[in-house]
Design an enzyme around this catalytic site. Sequence first.
Site, short mmCIF file in Angstrom:
data_model
loop_
_atom_site.label_atom_id
_atom_site.label_comp_id
_atom_site.label_asym_id
_atom_site.label_seq_id
_atom_site.Cartn_x
_atom_site.Cartn_y
_atom_site.Cartn_z
CB SER A 135 -0.93 -0.06 1.22
OG SER A 135 -1.98 0.85 1.07
CG ASP A 293 -6.30 -3.44 -3.79
OD1 ASP A 293 -7.11 -2.54 -3.53
OD2 ASP A 293 -5.09 -3.37 -3.51
CG HIS A 326 -5.72 -2.18 -0.05
ND1 HIS A 326 -4.79 -2.02 -1.06
CD2 HIS A 326 -5.25 -1.49 1.01
CE1 HIS A 326 -3.81 -1.24 -0.61
NE2 HIS A 326 -4.06 -0.91 0.63
#
Lengths: 347, 199
Positions: A135, A293, A326
């Site tokens: 991320s 995601d 995610h």
Amino acid sequence: MTAHEYSHPERILLNSGQSLPDIRVAYHTFGELNADKSNVVLICHPLTADSNPLNWWGAIVGPNKAIDTNRYFVLCSNVLGGCYGTTGPSSINPKTGTPYGLSFPIITIRDMVTVQRHLCDHLGIERIHMVIGGSMGGMQALEWVAQCPDRVHACVSIAATSQVSPLAIAFDSVGRHAILNDLVTHTSGPSSGLAIARQLGHITYLSEEALEAKFSRQLQDADAFQYHMAPEFQVESYLSYQGNKFVNRFDPYAYLYLTKAISYFDLAHHYGSIEAALGPSHASFLIMAIRSDWLYTSKQSKTLVYELMKQNKHVSFVEIDSDYGHDTFLIDSDETRAVIHGFLDSL
Amino acid sequence: MKPYQTIVYDHIHAGERVIDLGCGTGQLLKELRHKKHCDGYGIDQAFDNVVQAIKEGLPVYHGDVLEGIRPFDDQVFDVAILSQTLQQVLHPEQLLLEMTRIAKRVIITFPNFGHWRVRMHLCLKGVSPKTSQLPYDWYDTPNIRVITIQEFRELCHRLNMTIIREIPSVTSPINRLIFPLRLTNLFAEKGIFVIQKHP
């Protein structure tokens, strides 16, 4: 494992043109640095994590884990603008003696990496064997290669992107609005705004499939609809629990500044093009995406991979087939572990 | 390496840049890198294969072969390999064109559906072919294309591709002794072709 702190002696010039004095960096190290300092694994943490990966990535980092602290010298620092020991908006402004708050200068992913670079200089680390992050951490990993093309041997970017999409900017913008709104209307400080921002964040970290599997349309307490305005669905309770829990551990100002840094992240814009950003490096890349995601999509990761392929880089792409969205990169998963372990082993 | 992989291996020169579509665990690319100092790239759809290939230090794209080769510029590889995969590809023509675009030479191997054993199944038994080369039932086969050596030659011709070499792959030693070259389509279990397309 040891926790350390480093104070940078000089002002650091920021991406925005402003500068910051007296920057302090909280960092953790694991394992031993070998004689030729060639075993450094630098971990960049995601948005709300701290400098101790055992707190949030214990499945990946540790003795005999994918990132084996018996073999590697693992370094992780809290990001600039954060709230876990490194200078951020809640630090004391040396000029005024009070916390910076919104007078803290805007920072970017590039600034976070600049600070990490100074930390590495301080530790006498010239070469990074592997820089890795998920991320926001994956964005820092890419930025590392762009900023220091000769210092990084390998780069792993997981569930990240080289260019944050309008969708992701939109989510973060709403979160910031909730916090800023709170700042204006409450004198006691922004807390329900932060909780709302976190709730929204949580939705983006999950996926349709994950929400369906986790909660379906289950009700929290009653067996039937109560036809009132209070939360009834399990998913509502979950989100409000997560939001309230977060308020106790995170600083709203840090949330504002870090999400703003994410919104600005666009390697091609900062360096002119992806080729200008990553072209000069000879690093090996591993780009990992998660099928479900929707925050930093697999499609975005592929776009980056195609750019790297065009430049004839040593680049691998893996898509993790997970329903969890995610957040998959933080979950203990055999797939993620196997890929990271395999890649690090091959270097 | 399997026998057909050895044939492919023998047709690649030292130091060449190679892309293997459907690279599996990267066995061939690994051999090429170690023994012929080739620079390799792999594409595969199976996660476990990709992890294994990454472990070997190979750069690999996890996904569809056509999707994975499109980003490459023209003629950046010396050789593109497609081993035992053409019969599973949805758009074989497009894939061949893309392969010849990115690589100077293309090596293709595929199971030959024109082999006499395959023909016997349909001709005498009236059932879909099931041989050691094609061990699947019609309803669970990954093979969606029925390719014969003869028809592959015709496709190359139609796409203006030059067949540089055609290597008959005949496993049975008796067949290898008796079969005349013109009857490759009848006796070869696999078609192995080296082709190219001049831009």
